[in-house]
Design a protein around this motif. Sequence first.
Motif, PDB file in Angstrom:
ATOM      1  N   HIS A   1      24.614  39.434  63.085  1.00 33.86           N
ATOM      2  CA  HIS A   1      24.290  39.771  64.473  1.00 33.86           C
ATOM      3  C   HIS A   1      23.138  40.775  64.521  1.00 33.86           C
ATOM      4  N   VAL A   2      21.995  40.262  64.989  1.00 35.66           N
ATOM      5  CA  VAL A   2      20.801  41.095  65.098  1.00 35.66           C
ATOM      6  C   VAL A   2      20.197  41.029  66.502  1.00 35.66           C
ATOM      7  N   GLY A   3      20.960  40.467  67.464  1.00 37.05           N
ATOM      8  CA  GLY A   3      20.447  40.361  68.840  1.00 37.05           C
ATOM      9  C   GLY A   3      20.596  41.696  69.552  1.00 37.05           C
ATOM     10  N   ARG A   4      21.616  41.777  70.392  1.00 34.94           N
ATOM     11  CA  ARG A   4      21.890  43.028  71.100  1.00 34.94           C
ATOM     12  C   ARG A   4      23.406  43.270  71.128  1.00 34.94           C
ATOM     13  N   GLY A   5      23.781  44.555  71.095  1.00 31.29           N
ATOM     14  CA  GLY A   5      25.183  44.931  71.002  1.00 31.29           C
ATOM     15  C   GLY A   5      26.092  44.250  72.017  1.00 31.29           C
ATOM     16  N   PRO A   6      25.743  44.274  73.316  1.00 30.27           N
ATOM     17  CA  PRO A   6      26.679  43.732  74.312  1.00 30.27           C
ATOM     18  C   PRO A   6      26.900  42.218  74.214  1.00 30.27           C
ATOM     19  N   GLN A   7      26.243  41.553  73.294  1.00 28.65           N
ATOM     20  CA  GLN A   7      26.508  40.116  73.102  1.00 28.65           C
ATOM     21  C   GLN A   7      27.781  39.896  72.281  1.00 28.65           C
ATOM     22  N   LEU A   8      28.236  40.928  71.588  1.00 21.59           N
ATOM     23  CA  LEU A   8      29.357  40.767  70.645  1.00 21.59           C
ATOM     24  C   LEU A   8      30.633  41.424  71.175  1.00 21.59           C
ATOM     25  N   ASP A   9      31.728  40.643  71.173  1.00 25.26           N
ATOM     26  CA  ASP A   9      33.058  41.166  71.476  1.00 25.26           C
ATOM     27  C   ASP A   9      33.620  41.721  70.158  1.00 25.26           C
ATOM     28  N   HIS A  10      33.656  43.038  70.044  1.00 27.47           N
ATOM     29  CA  HIS A  10      34.048  43.663  68.779  1.00 27.47           C
ATOM     30  C   HIS A  10      35.458  43.265  68.362  1.00 27.47           C
ATOM     31  N   ALA A  11      36.392  43.299  69.334  1.00 28.34           N
ATOM     32  CA  ALA A  11      37.792  42.998  68.991  1.00 28.34           C
ATOM     33  C   ALA A  11      37.913  41.554  68.515  1.00 28.34           C
ATOM     34  N   ALA A  12      37.151  40.665  69.138  1.00 26.26           N
ATOM     35  CA  ALA A  12      37.216  39.253  68.735  1.00 26.26           C
ATOM     36  C   ALA A  12      36.712  39.074  67.306  1.00 26.26           C
TER      37      ALA A  12
ATOM     38  N   THR B   1      25.260  47.078  68.035  1.00 22.29           N
ATOM     39  CA  THR B   1      26.619  47.260  68.561  1.00 22.29           C
ATOM     40  C   THR B   1      26.529  47.837  69.973  1.00 22.29           C
ATOM     41  N   ASP B   2      27.637  47.865  70.626  1.00 17.10           N
ATOM     42  CA  ASP B   2      27.716  48.514  71.932  1.00 17.10           C
ATOM     43  C   ASP B   2      28.987  49.347  71.946  1.00 17.10           C
ATOM     44  N   PRO B   3      28.892  50.698  71.935  1.00 18.94           N
ATOM     45  CA  PRO B   3      27.660  51.476  72.060  1.00 18.94           C
ATOM     46  C   PRO B   3      26.959  51.643  70.711  1.00 18.94           C
ATOM     47  N   GLU B   4      25.757  52.194  70.790  1.00 19.66           N
ATOM     48  CA  GLU B   4      25.025  52.640  69.599  1.00 19.66           C
ATOM     49  C   GLU B   4      24.742  54.128  69.759  1.00 19.66           C
ATOM     50  N   PRO B   5      25.099  54.984  68.797  1.00 16.14           N
ATOM     51  CA  PRO B   5      25.862  54.640  67.607  1.00 16.14           C
ATOM     52  C   PRO B   5      27.318  54.361  67.924  1.00 16.14           C
ATOM     53  N   LEU B   6      28.021  53.736  66.980  1.00 12.86           N
ATOM     54  CA  LEU B   6      29.456  53.524  67.156  1.00 12.86           C
ATOM     55  C   LEU B   6      30.175  54.863  67.076  1.00 12.86           C
TER      56      LEU B   6
END
Length: 307
Positions: free
Chosen positions: A219-230, A248-253
Amino acid sequence: MTFLFNSDARRGAIFADAFARDLPEVPFSMDPEAVNPDAVRYLLTWTVPENLPRYRNLEIIFSMGAGVDQFQGAAIPESIKIVRLIEDGLSRMMQEYVTLAVLALHRNLPRYLAQQKRAVWHMIDQTPAGERRVGVLGLGALGQAVLERLQPFGFLRAGWSRSPRLLDGVTCHSGAGGLDCLLAATDILICLLPLTAETRGILSADLFRKLPQGAALVHVGRGPQLDHAALIDALDSGHLSGAMVDVTDPEPLPPGHAFWSHPGILLTPHVASMTQPQLAAPAITANIRRHQAGLDPLGLVDRRRGY
Ligand code: NDP
Ligand code: OXD
């Protein structure tokens, strides 16, 4: 006619040199207090400054990077063109990072690192590159560049975009229907999509289910594209075998976030590709020349699509 540079002084000095050399007729300034706001025609920035309305004659906002999602929601008059950064240096760094990530996942690096921590010496069966299917979400400047760089390894290459594309040696899919076809035939999925209303949350539990058992994510797009829990669930259930995550969202984690310590995740702090001022500056002066010649600047954002 002034170019206003709104970023750090180290990069600014390099830009100032490039303007003096390549575009001396356009005065360059790093000091918003010192410029005549009515003279500012071009602004280079990462985020939209609060005092944007004072630049009444602004023609172009140049993004300091390839992404322009940071401008979403800002009140930017329609008359102002928004231009994202397209230049070889950004593409080359992204090619390096994605090659690193794809090879790491292809060669089971997360599992070997976990084994090393436990002092385990165990050989994992290796899939040949010619049987490994790599799929890229986003066939723009960067998606195409990484697919080209992966070609010599012999991976089976595919990609997905909004509008149909034809790329030599790459199976191209497009639109909503094309996504499921790509996912069903992808072992290593790379996200290089811009962040828009349509791509927010796209890397979801539903999407991961559509990937074959044992697939991996870059994943190199943007953080809010990824559901972390999923992602964590898909890794913990064994459906996904590994991931390399740069955004990731947020950055930094926050401290304690599961991504810091998950054995299936290789994590980097949004460094896949970074704007190098010595390469970006000539690209921007050349783009201003295009604009002055009455051509659309390269990387002109379509406000309706959001990228
Ligand atoms: P481009 O605008 O050149 O390409 C975007 C691609 O995504 C296009 O192929 C476009 O389709 C496709 N796309 C957009 N929306 C959709 C959708 N809803 N469905 C299907 N396909 C879609 O962008 P770049 O390649 O220059 O950059 C991509 C992104 O990479 C940036 O926006 C940024 O978020 C990220 N990035 C990350 C960096 C990092 O360090 N991690 C560094 C630089 C960029 P179409 O071809 O039909 O228009
Ligand atoms: C970019 C980035 O958009 O660094 O250029 O993420």
